[in-house]
Enzyme design. Structure first.
Site, mmCIF file in Angstrom:
data_model
loop_
_atom_site.group_PDB
_atom_site.id
_atom_site.type_symbol
_atom_site.label_atom_id
_atom_site.label_comp_id
_atom_site.label_asym_id
_atom_site.label_seq_id
_atom_site.Cartn_x
_atom_site.Cartn_y
_atom_site.Cartn_z
ATOM 1 C CG HIS A 46 9.539 3.905 3.049
ATOM 2 N ND1 HIS A 46 8.553 4.868 3.021
ATOM 3 C CD2 HIS A 46 9.031 2.841 2.391
ATOM 4 C CE1 HIS A 46 7.497 4.400 2.375
ATOM 5 N NE2 HIS A 46 7.763 3.178 1.971
ATOM 6 C CD GLU A 147 4.992 -0.956 -2.726
ATOM 7 O OE1 GLU A 147 5.255 -1.244 -1.541
ATOM 8 O OE2 GLU A 147 5.681 -0.173 -3.396
ATOM 9 C CG ASP A 173 2.946 0.286 1.146
ATOM 10 O OD1 ASP A 173 2.243 0.999 1.874
ATOM 11 O OD2 ASP A 173 4.098 0.589 0.817
#
Length: 257
Positions: A46, A147, A173
């Site tokens: 990310h 997740e 998540d």
């Protein structure tokens, strides 16, 4: 840094404080790594880094007393091998949803006979010594992220995969996967039950549990719950939050005369 010192987060009772580097800049990584973290993770999932910028960031952190780690975008054996060859001493891999995926993760980050990592530690051998290949399998940290709903369903089988250092919960998540709002300051009751299951799987297999904390207070709560690898926020959060404190402080003083 000697390979013989690692992975020191497996020492009894050790809680590792980790930070995430989201900004793709070697100077930012160096400055962040000098703030007292035990480990710093370059985030290729990310964050804004790619392999080329991650290499420069790893180089910048060499003189810092931290363990350099990376989080990859996914289960990409080639990229993981290159990052280890560049000097990363551990990999966090997202979206591990089955024991088969966890096994591939371990194989890709381990030399034979434990795995299928190709031999060519071009930078790792330079900075960690001539016996790097002989020590790397034991020294490299492998954190599989739980997740997804499937990852939670298979968590006991995933945790039992030989070679994993630990499971890392992606709280945002995982919350979304369970149909709950994403939050980081505490666990929704349904998410909390899932977290307890993940922690139990880690304890049963003598591996560590990790997750993310936005504040020091939350990090300490997570330590008390049994997490031994805690990411205390990110470089971009540090920049934004401290800048906001300064600006708001000045505005208030100016308004008060």
């Amino acid at each position: 840094m000697s390979m013989m010192q690692l992975p020191y987060w497996l020492d009894a009772g050790k809680t590792v404080l980790n930070g995430y580097c989201m900004i793709a800049d070697p100077f930012v990584a160096e400055a962040f790594a000098r703030q007292g973290f035990d480990a710093v993770t370059i985030d290729l999932q990310h964050g804004l880094a790619d392999y080329a910028s991650a290499l420069r960031m790893l180089q910048a952190m060499t003189s810092c007393d931290v363990v350099p780690l990376v989080r990859v975008p996914g289960l990409d054996p080639g990229l993981m091998m290159k990052l280890l060859d560049a000097g990363a001493l551990g990999i966090t891999c997202p979206m591990i949803s089955s024991a088969a995926a966890a096994e591939q993760f371990v194989r890709s980050t381990s030399y034979p006979p434990l795995g299928e990592r190709s031999l060519g530690p071009i930078r790792a051998g330079l900075i960690y010594g001539r016996d790097y290949a002989g020590q790397a399998n034991a020294a490299i940290a492998r954190l599989a992220m739980i997740e997804t709903a499937a990852g939670l369903e298979n968590v006991e089988a995933i945790a039992a995969v030989p070679g994993l250092t630990g499971l890392y919960i992606g709280p945002g998540d995982l919350s979304l996967a369970l149909g709950r709002p994403s939050r980081y300051d505490g666990f929704d009751p349904i998410v909390e039950k899932a977290v307890e299951r993940i922690l139990a799987a880690c304890r049963a297999n003598n591996i560590i549990a990790g997750t993310f904390a936005p504040t020091a207070e939350r990090a300490n709560e997570l330590r008390r719950l049994g997490f031994r690898f805690i990411t205390l926020n990110t470089d971009i959060a540090a920049l934004q939050q401290q800048a906001k404190v300064w600006v708001d402080g000045y505005r208030k003083l100016a308004e008060d005369g």
